[in-house]
Design a protein around this motif. Structure first.
Motif, PDB file in Angstrom:
ATOM      1  N   LYS A  83      -3.866 -10.116   1.449  1.00 46.88           N
ATOM      2  CA  LYS A  83      -3.580 -10.790   0.184  1.00 46.88           C
ATOM      3  C   LYS A  83      -3.045 -12.210   0.354  1.00 46.88           C
ATOM      4  O   LYS A  83      -3.134 -13.019  -0.558  1.00 46.88           O
ATOM      5  CB  LYS A  83      -2.616  -9.959  -0.675  1.00 46.88           C
ATOM      6  N   ASP A 102      -4.290  -5.200   6.586  1.00 47.42           N
ATOM      7  CA  ASP A 102      -3.536  -4.470   5.571  1.00 47.42           C
ATOM      8  C   ASP A 102      -4.105  -4.885   4.224  1.00 47.42           C
ATOM      9  O   ASP A 102      -4.114  -6.070   3.889  1.00 47.42           O
ATOM     10  CB  ASP A 102      -2.049  -4.861   5.665  1.00 47.42           C
ATOM     11  N   VAL A 104      -4.421  -4.146  -0.116  1.00 44.96           N
ATOM     12  CA  VAL A 104      -3.678  -3.579  -1.246  1.00 44.96           C
ATOM     13  C   VAL A 104      -4.581  -3.290  -2.447  1.00 44.96           C
ATOM     14  O   VAL A 104      -4.093  -3.051  -3.541  1.00 44.96           O
ATOM     15  CB  VAL A 104      -2.506  -4.501  -1.679  1.00 44.96           C
ATOM     16  N   ARG A 173       5.553   5.239   2.383  1.00 45.22           N
ATOM     17  CA  ARG A 173       6.304   3.980   2.392  1.00 45.22           C
ATOM     18  C   ARG A 173       7.672   4.272   1.807  1.00 45.22           C
ATOM     19  O   ARG A 173       7.798   4.622   0.635  1.00 45.22           O
ATOM     20  CB  ARG A 173       5.607   2.916   1.554  1.00 45.22           C
ATOM     21  N   HIS A 223       8.328  -1.941   3.912  1.00 47.69           N
ATOM     22  CA  HIS A 223       8.061  -3.383   3.712  1.00 47.69           C
ATOM     23  C   HIS A 223       9.103  -3.854   2.713  1.00 47.69           C
ATOM     24  O   HIS A 223       9.116  -3.396   1.575  1.00 47.69           O
ATOM     25  CB  HIS A 223       6.640  -3.604   3.181  1.00 47.69           C
ATOM     26  N   GLY A 262       5.311  -6.541   6.477  1.00 41.40           N
ATOM     27  CA  GLY A 262       5.263  -7.974   6.788  1.00 41.40           C
ATOM     28  C   GLY A 262       6.544  -8.629   6.338  1.00 41.40           C
ATOM     29  O   GLY A 262       7.602  -8.001   6.374  1.00 41.40           O
ATOM     30  N   GLY A 303       1.501 -11.776   6.941  1.00 42.57           N
ATOM     31  CA  GLY A 303       0.536 -12.538   6.156  1.00 42.57           C
ATOM     32  C   GLY A 303       0.913 -14.006   6.216  1.00 42.57           C
ATOM     33  O   GLY A 303       0.354 -14.793   6.978  1.00 42.57           O
TER      34      GLY A 303
END
Ligand SMILES: *Cc1c(COP(=O)(O)O)cnc(C)c1O
Length: 443
Positions: A83, A102, A104, A173, A223, A262, A303
């Motif tokens: 992203k 990764d 989303v 998560r 995250h 990240g 990212g």
């Protein structure tokens, strides 16, 4: 060192000033001009128009290599967070370096698969609202890991997997409830945020993972947010995750993966290049210390850190104007092209593409043409005196720049070019009016 020398040293390596020359035998200096690697930005602007995103492939590569090296002591896979910048050529560049991804959304997954279907095996799927269709697509592709964020999602995934008779590897998560000192919109790791499962409830939910035949509990993921500079919250989150991994293993789960997410920030304002490696080493240490002796495969989802400093947005000064006490520089880029200043009050350094001498300065607001007071790139910024027609570069826009661009005010999104050594490639052509209007009905 001269004024210009200091400026040069202060630039991130991707964008630096070079002396330019004219005349026979290049005898006469024409001053200093900003370059991306070998390319003069003013020539790129002339050739491809403005506003224009320019990325440096060498910077993306060197940041990725540095990041990878920082974790060399532990088995790991870097899953670049799509992203941040989802351009297919950027994904290709990173895939060629052996990177995983990764994603989303189903759309981001599709981008990865179109780059190379085999990348699925190193792709993780995050996000609080995966639809059944998106899960199906990811199962079909055979992704590495689903980062599941709620009990309902776990049930939905179990159903999808059962229906397609394909095993879904799962990490929950967890929300570690640690504050990250960043903008509230991009802080995600506290109990009140929509993200993840409260870490205190994780064990109960993990126990549900024993049931469904096509679910395979494989990891724990976390995250805590984005643009986090202080590494202590990363360490705190990882300590809680490690503790949970031990408990889960005691409960009989096979935990192969820890996904650290990240979020490592970059220096938008203070650009001391020498701090780069220290900062990276500190981040790695913050994650690795709690993991010591745990025997897991670490997944990392950077990212911004990889692509942020690799991009600049070129824009031309359209007009200068003064209203009351304020001086405005109106440029041809706007919040639809780069929304970070409007959305997060984010700071981006703005520099002239050609350094004029003598250099007077002026305090100005740099604004775009969009009909919103929120359409600004800088308030009360000291910039060299600018003329209409001058080119400016907004720095550190490689992440969450083009990825967040829109057609607001029916503006055409900018072109993107990638500078790679001696070549420059258009990796996304400028939109046309036809591109924008095509999906609409006409009566
Ligand atoms: C946004 C996001 C990332 C990347 O964040 P950066 O700050 O760009 O490194 C990684 N993982 C997840 C789950 C995300 O939502």
């Amino acid at each position: 060192m001269s004024r210009t020398g200091n400026r040069r040293r202060g630039r991130p390596p991707a964008f630096s000033y070079r002396e330019t020359w004219k005349g026979l035998l290049r005898r006469q200096s024409t001053g200093l001009a900003l370059c991306c690697d070998q390319f003069l930005l003013e020539l790129l602007a002339k050739r491809f128009g403005t506003p224009l995103y320019v990325y440096s492939a060498s910077t993306i590569r060197s940041r990725m290599i540095a990041f990878d090296r920082a974790f060399r002591k532990i088995p790991h896979t870097i899953c670049y967070s799509v992203k941040a910048n989802s351009n297919l050529s950027i994904l290709r560049l990173l895939a060629n370096m052996g990177c995983g991804f990764d994603v989303v959304s189903g759309g981001e997954l599709e981008r990865v698969l179109r780059t190379d279907r085999r990348l699925a095996k190193n792709t993780v799927f995050s996000g609080v609202g995966k639809t059944a269709d998106e899960m199906q697509a990811a199962l079909r592709a055979g992704i590495l890991l689903f980062n599941v964020e709620s009990e309902s999602e776990l049930s939905a995934l179990a159903e999808c997997a059962e229906r397609s008779k394909q095993t879904a590897r799962v990490a929950l998560r967890v929300n570690p409830d640690v504050p990250a000192n960043t903008h509230p919109y991009i802080s995600t790791g506290m109990q009140r945020h929509k993200f993840g499962i409260p870490i205190s409830e994780a064990r109960t939910l993990y126990a549900r993972g024993f049931g469904p035949r096509y679910l395979k509990i494989s990891g724990v993921s976390v995250h805590i947010g984005s643009q986090i500079i202080d590494v202590k919250p990363f360490a705190a989150a990882m300590e809680r995750v490690t503790e949970l991994v031990r408990e889960l293993r005691a409960d009989g789960h096979k935990i192969d993966y820890v996904d650290a997410g990240g979020g490592l920030g970059i220096a938008y304002e203070e650009r001391d290049v020498s701090k780069f490696s220290e900062h990276l080493a500190g981040y790695a240490e913050a994650l690795l210390r709690p993991l010591r002796g745990l025997k897991v495969h670490l997944l990392l989802e950077p990212g911004r850190f990889i692509v942020g400093p690799a991009g600049a947005l070129l824009t031309r000064v359209l007009y200068r104007k003064a209203n009351g006490g304020s001086r405005f520089v109106v440029v041809d880029a706007a919040m639809n092209d780069l929304v970070r200043p409007s959305l997060y009050r984010a700071y981006h350094e703005i520099v002239p593409v050609r350094l004029a001498s003598p250099a007077g300065t002026q305090i100005v607001d740099v604004v775009g043409p969009v009909c919103e007071t929120g359409d600004f790139f800088a308030h009360d910024r000291e910039l060299p005196l600018l003329q209409e027609g001058d080119l400016l570069a907004l720095l550190d826009v490689g992440a969450y720049g083009m990825a967040l661009a829109s057609n607001y005010n029916t503006r055409l999104r900018p072109a993107e070019v990638l500078v790679d050594g001696k070549s420059v490639k258009v990796i996304r052509r400028r939109e046309t009016m036809e591109d924008v209007l095509r999906p609409e009905a006409r009566f």
